[in-house]
Design a protein around this motif. Structure first.
Motif, mmCIF file in Angstrom:
data_model
loop_
_atom_site.group_PDB
_atom_site.id
_atom_site.type_symbol
_atom_site.label_atom_id
_atom_site.label_comp_id
_atom_site.label_asym_id
_atom_site.label_seq_id
_atom_site.Cartn_x
_atom_site.Cartn_y
_atom_site.Cartn_z
ATOM 1 N N VAL A 154 1.002 -1.121 -0.035
ATOM 2 C CA VAL A 154 -0.091 0.050 -0.053
ATOM 3 C C VAL A 154 0.695 1.251 -0.002
ATOM 4 O O VAL A 154 0.512 2.206 -0.975
ATOM 5 N N ILE A 170 0.975 3.874 -3.020
ATOM 6 C CA ILE A 170 0.449 5.157 -2.723
ATOM 7 C C ILE A 170 1.540 6.155 -3.401
ATOM 8 O O ILE A 170 1.173 7.056 -4.062
ATOM 9 N N ILE A 175 -1.666 5.152 6.813
ATOM 10 C CA ILE A 175 -2.637 4.519 5.855
ATOM 11 C C ILE A 175 -2.074 3.207 5.504
ATOM 12 O O ILE A 175 -2.958 2.197 5.559
ATOM 13 N N SER A 203 -4.060 -0.288 6.653
ATOM 14 C CA SER A 203 -4.509 -1.264 5.625
ATOM 15 C C SER A 203 -3.910 -2.646 5.937
ATOM 16 O O SER A 203 -4.710 -3.629 6.097
ATOM 17 N N ASN A 259 -10.987 3.896 3.388
ATOM 18 C CA ASN A 259 -11.209 5.150 2.965
ATOM 19 C C ASN A 259 -11.599 6.053 4.159
ATOM 20 O O ASN A 259 -11.248 7.376 3.827
ATOM 21 N N LEU A 267 -8.258 7.413 5.164
ATOM 22 C CA LEU A 267 -7.750 8.115 4.052
ATOM 23 C C LEU A 267 -8.187 9.598 3.950
ATOM 24 O O LEU A 267 -7.449 10.779 3.909
ATOM 25 N N CYS A 268 -9.569 9.654 4.218
ATOM 26 C CA CYS A 268 -10.476 10.919 4.037
ATOM 27 C C CYS A 268 -9.878 11.935 5.321
ATOM 28 O O CYS A 268 -9.638 13.129 5.210
ATOM 29 N N MET A 301 -8.863 12.225 -5.345
ATOM 30 C CA MET A 301 -8.500 11.484 -4.408
ATOM 31 C C MET A 301 -9.076 9.887 -4.411
ATOM 32 O O MET A 301 -8.313 8.986 -3.746
ATOM 33 N N GLU A 302 -10.418 10.096 -4.440
ATOM 34 C CA GLU A 302 -11.152 8.647 -4.683
ATOM 35 C C GLU A 302 -10.658 7.834 -5.665
ATOM 36 O O GLU A 302 -10.768 6.458 -5.556
ATOM 37 N N PHE A 357 -7.394 6.436 -4.489
ATOM 38 C CA PHE A 357 -7.374 5.442 -3.640
ATOM 39 C C PHE A 357 -8.056 4.119 -4.220
ATOM 40 O O PHE A 357 -7.697 2.918 -3.995
ATOM 41 N N PHE A 381 -6.277 0.572 -4.005
ATOM 42 C CA PHE A 381 -7.103 -0.680 -3.383
ATOM 43 C C PHE A 381 -7.093 -1.860 -4.256
ATOM 44 O O PHE A 381 -6.837 -3.057 -4.011
#
Length: 149
Positions: free
Chosen positions: A21, A25, A55, A59, A89, A92-93, A112-113, A116, A120
């Motif tokens: 992850v 990222i 994050i 995860s 999520n 992350l937010c 951003m989504e 993500f 993911f």
């Protein structure tokens, strides 16, 4: 109760998830920055690095959910995957807003989504492929032990 070997396997998988992850990222954000931001500045602050590591750790720890009960039905597996997705999520937010990684507008949140979901999805596929390859190796060893070809 979880055996010592199961604990070691669970910790190993959680660490692998965390490192994948974090790596993905950094790769995805670097590519997005290179493609969508003007200028050549690719600076990561210490705060940003810690946010990515947090994050990654969430995860990895969250993936431990799947080791609570290994023989899940398809329905339970889907519920756990959705729960896992929501947890990560949400983290992350929270971190993204706290560290000003995105603005509170639709395009910033949507970007951003997208990043993500991409990370993911890639991590999920990698874990699936690794599990598939591991199962294949185990089956080959069992066949070899039985003398079946």
């Amino acid at each position: 109760m979880i055996s010592s070997d199961d604990k070691k396997e669970m910790i190993s998988v959680m660490i692998n998830i965390c490192t994948r992850v974090v790596t993905l990222i950094f790769v995805v954000v670097t590519i997005f920055r290179k493609c969508f931001e003007a200028g050549d500045a690719m600076l990561w602050s210490l705060k940003d690095i810690w946010g990515v590591i947090i994050i990654g750790m969430v995860s990895g720890l969250g993936f431990g959910i799947f080791y609570i009960k290994k023989n899940m039905s398809n329905k339970q597996l889907i519920i756990f995957k959705i729960l896992y997705f929501i947890i990560i999520n949400s983290v992350l937010c929270f971190i993204g807003l706290k560290f000003n990684w995105f603005k509170k507008d639709f395009s910033s949140i949507a970007l951003m989504e997208v990043m993500f979901i991409l990370v993911f999805f890639v991590v999920t596929v990698l874990v699936y492929l690794l599990d598939f390859n591991e199962a294949k190796k185990i089956n080959e060893k069992l066949k070899a032990r039985r003398g079946i070809k």
